[in-house]
Design a protein around this motif. Structure first.
Motif, PDB file in Angstrom:
ATOM      1  N   UNK A   1       0.957  -1.140  -0.151  1.00 30.13           N
ATOM      2  CA  UNK A   1      -0.114  -0.034  -0.230  1.00 30.13           C
ATOM      3  C   UNK A   1       0.741   1.231  -0.037  1.00 30.13           C
ATOM      4  N   UNK A   2       1.951   1.207   0.768  1.00 29.87           N
ATOM      5  CA  UNK A   2       2.908   2.513   1.005  1.00 29.87           C
ATOM      6  C   UNK A   2       3.559   2.547  -0.532  1.00 29.87           C
ATOM      7  N   UNK A   3       3.877   1.504  -1.047  1.00 25.13           N
ATOM      8  CA  UNK A   3       4.637   1.582  -2.170  1.00 25.13           C
ATOM      9  C   UNK A   3       3.733   2.050  -3.447  1.00 25.13           C
ATOM     10  N   UNK A   4       2.659   1.740  -3.333  1.00 26.38           N
ATOM     11  CA  UNK A   4       1.614   1.911  -4.573  1.00 26.38           C
ATOM     12  C   UNK A   4       1.456   3.337  -4.424  1.00 26.38           C
ATOM     13  N   UNK A   5       1.276   4.011  -3.211  1.00 23.19           N
ATOM     14  CA  UNK A   5       1.215   5.674  -3.029  1.00 23.19           C
ATOM     15  C   UNK A   5       2.419   6.263  -3.482  1.00 23.19           C
ATOM     16  N   UNK A   6       3.667   5.885  -3.161  1.00 31.34           N
ATOM     17  CA  UNK A   6       4.929   6.363  -3.421  1.00 31.34           C
ATOM     18  C   UNK A   6       5.020   6.356  -4.975  1.00 31.34           C
ATOM     19  N   UNK A   7       4.616   5.257  -5.565  1.00 32.29           N
ATOM     20  CA  UNK A   7       4.962   5.001  -6.877  1.00 32.29           C
ATOM     21  C   UNK A   7       3.883   5.779  -7.736  1.00 32.29           C
ATOM     22  N   UNK A   8       2.866   6.028  -7.504  1.00 32.35           N
ATOM     23  CA  UNK A   8       1.812   6.831  -8.120  1.00 32.35           C
ATOM     24  C   UNK A   8       2.267   8.422  -7.873  1.00 32.35           C
ATOM     25  N   UNK A   9       2.787   8.759  -6.959  1.00 32.53           N
ATOM     26  CA  UNK A   9       3.370  10.213  -6.627  1.00 32.53           C
ATOM     27  C   UNK A   9       4.510  10.360  -7.620  1.00 32.53           C
ATOM     28  N   UNK A  10       5.403   9.337  -7.618  1.00 32.59           N
ATOM     29  CA  UNK A  10       6.607   9.558  -8.640  1.00 32.59           C
ATOM     30  C   UNK A  10       6.381   9.501  -9.993  1.00 32.59           C
ATOM     31  N   UNK A  11       5.036   9.143 -10.388  1.00 31.96           N
ATOM     32  CA  UNK A  11       4.675   9.155 -11.789  1.00 31.96           C
ATOM     33  C   UNK A  11       3.686  10.395 -12.038  1.00 31.96           C
ATOM     34  N   UNK A  12       3.463  11.333 -11.086  1.00 33.31           N
ATOM     35  CA  UNK A  12       2.631  12.394 -11.255  1.00 33.31           C
ATOM     36  C   UNK A  12       1.334  12.204 -11.148  1.00 33.31           C
ATOM     37  N   UNK A  13       0.780  11.029 -10.396  1.00 30.67           N
ATOM     38  CA  UNK A  13      -0.601  10.754 -10.228  1.00 30.67           C
ATOM     39  C   UNK A  13      -0.816  10.350  -8.872  1.00 30.67           C
ATOM     40  N   UNK A  14      -2.032  10.300  -8.443  1.00 36.20           N
ATOM     41  CA  UNK A  14      -2.675   9.676  -7.110  1.00 36.20           C
ATOM     42  C   UNK A  14      -3.545   8.585  -7.400  1.00 36.20           C
ATOM     43  N   UNK A  15      -3.436   7.755  -6.568  1.00 36.56           N
ATOM     44  CA  UNK A  15      -4.252   6.312  -6.767  1.00 36.56           C
ATOM     45  C   UNK A  15      -4.860   6.078  -5.284  1.00 36.56           C
ATOM     46  N   UNK A  16      -6.184   5.899  -5.180  1.00 38.13           N
ATOM     47  CA  UNK A  16      -6.696   5.444  -4.062  1.00 38.13           C
ATOM     48  C   UNK A  16      -6.485   4.033  -3.648  1.00 38.13           C
ATOM     49  N   UNK A  17      -5.868   3.852  -2.423  1.00 41.62           N
ATOM     50  CA  UNK A  17      -5.517   2.426  -2.006  1.00 41.62           C
ATOM     51  C   UNK A  17      -6.359   1.629  -1.083  1.00 41.62           C
ATOM     52  N   UNK A  18      -6.915   0.469  -1.612  1.00 39.21           N
ATOM     53  CA  UNK A  18      -7.639  -0.296  -0.362  1.00 39.21           C
ATOM     54  C   UNK A  18      -6.881  -1.233   0.292  1.00 39.21           C
ATOM     55  N   UNK A  19      -7.038  -1.176   1.455  1.00 39.52           N
ATOM     56  CA  UNK A  19      -5.805  -2.148   2.263  1.00 39.52           C
ATOM     57  C   UNK A  19      -6.919  -3.090   2.919  1.00 39.52           C
ATOM     58  N   UNK A  20      -7.454  -3.995   2.362  1.00 39.41           N
ATOM     59  CA  UNK A  20      -8.080  -5.017   2.633  1.00 39.41           C
ATOM     60  C   UNK A  20      -8.469  -6.406   1.801  1.00 39.41           C
ATOM     61  N   UNK A  21      -8.900  -7.383   1.973  1.00 36.86           N
ATOM     62  CA  UNK A  21      -9.103  -8.453   1.052  1.00 36.86           C
ATOM     63  C   UNK A  21     -10.576  -8.098   0.388  1.00 36.86           C
ATOM     64  N   UNK A  22     -10.470  -7.723  -0.860  1.00 35.82           N
ATOM     65  CA  UNK A  22     -11.817  -7.211  -1.338  1.00 35.82           C
ATOM     66  C   UNK A  22     -12.487  -8.603  -1.887  1.00 35.82           C
ATOM     67  N   UNK A  23     -11.916  -9.840  -2.042  1.00 36.09           N
ATOM     68  CA  UNK A  23     -12.390 -11.073  -2.598  1.00 36.09           C
ATOM     69  C   UNK A  23     -13.563 -11.588  -1.879  1.00 36.09           C
TER      70      UNK A  23
END
Length: 227
Positions: free
Chosen positions: A111-133
């Motif tokens: 979850x932390x990596x997703x947010x950091x990577x999105x920011x590094x690419x000039x975007x923002x991603x909403x992250x869901x931190x649970x088992x959605x299945x």
């Protein structure tokens, strides 16, 4: 946990372009065993999850390539990235023009990596931190499912969930290099790519990975997932 997941990712992975998708930059690691040991020490958990989020997997690379070639698949649409890991597919969706992207992963470091990577690419991603299945499919237009077929128990849960999403009118894009548990009979191949990954997580550094759509359930003969 001694420090924040965000600080851990920054300390243990280096931001760099993704081979074959150089327009995307991710925080990546070179040695999975060293990083895994660092995760175990950080969390105090000898059974901590393997840090899949620190590597670009073959299926995700294929989805990224497909979206670069076919941005119309997600442009102006709401995208959900299942088992997002590094956020590679999510970021590729944003770069292809998705109106919004939500990424789901149960690993706090992912979850932390997703947010950091999105920011590094000039975007923002909403992250869901649970088992959605265990939930109904999300309110979205497209689901990306890269590299979800490496484990039999996970595969048995993913396919019914994706089928429910497809039946609800959601488009599905699956990316995978042909792992053992991939339900090929339930999928329709859309494209094939030669991708450069790493032997830290794959059996070969060069893989052939495919992108698929999900075949309607009524078109598929019953076939158990391999064990």
């Amino acid at each position: 946990m001694a420090s924040s997941p965000r600080a851990f990712v920054l300390r243990n992975a280096r931001l760099r372009p993704v081979p074959g998708l150089e327009e995307v930059r991710l925080h990546l690691a070179d040695d999975v065993l060293t990083l895994w040991r660092a995760v175990q020490v950080e969390t105090g958990d000898p059974d901590a999850a393997v840090p899949y989020w620190a590597f670009a997997w073959a299926g995700g690379l294929a989805v990224g390539r497909y979206l670069r070639e076919h941005p119309e698949a997600v442009a102006g649409r709401r995208v959900f990235d299942l088992a997002s890991g590094s956020g590679l597919c999510a970021i590729a969706g944003l770069l292809a023009g998705a109106s919004s992207v939500t990424a789901a992963d149960i690993d706090p470091f992912a979850a932390a990596a997703i947010e950091l990577n999105a920011k590094a690419n000039g975007h923002r991603v909403t992250v869901v931190r649970r088992d959605v299945l265990d939930e109904e499919p999300p309110d979205c237009d497209v689901i990306l499912a890269g590299d979800c077929w490496y484990d039999g128990r996970l595969a048995e849960r993913v396919l019914p969930w994706l089928r429910r999403a497809s039946a609800a009118g959601i488009d599905i894009l699956v990316g995978d290099p042909g792992r053992r548990f991939l339900p090929v009979a339930a999928l329709v191949e859309l494209a094939t790519y030669d991708v450069q990954t790493t032997t830290e997580i794959e059996d070969m550094a060069q893989k052939q990975a495919r992108v698929y759509a999900v075949r309607p359930a009524e078109e598929v003969s019953p076939r158990p997932v391999a064990r």
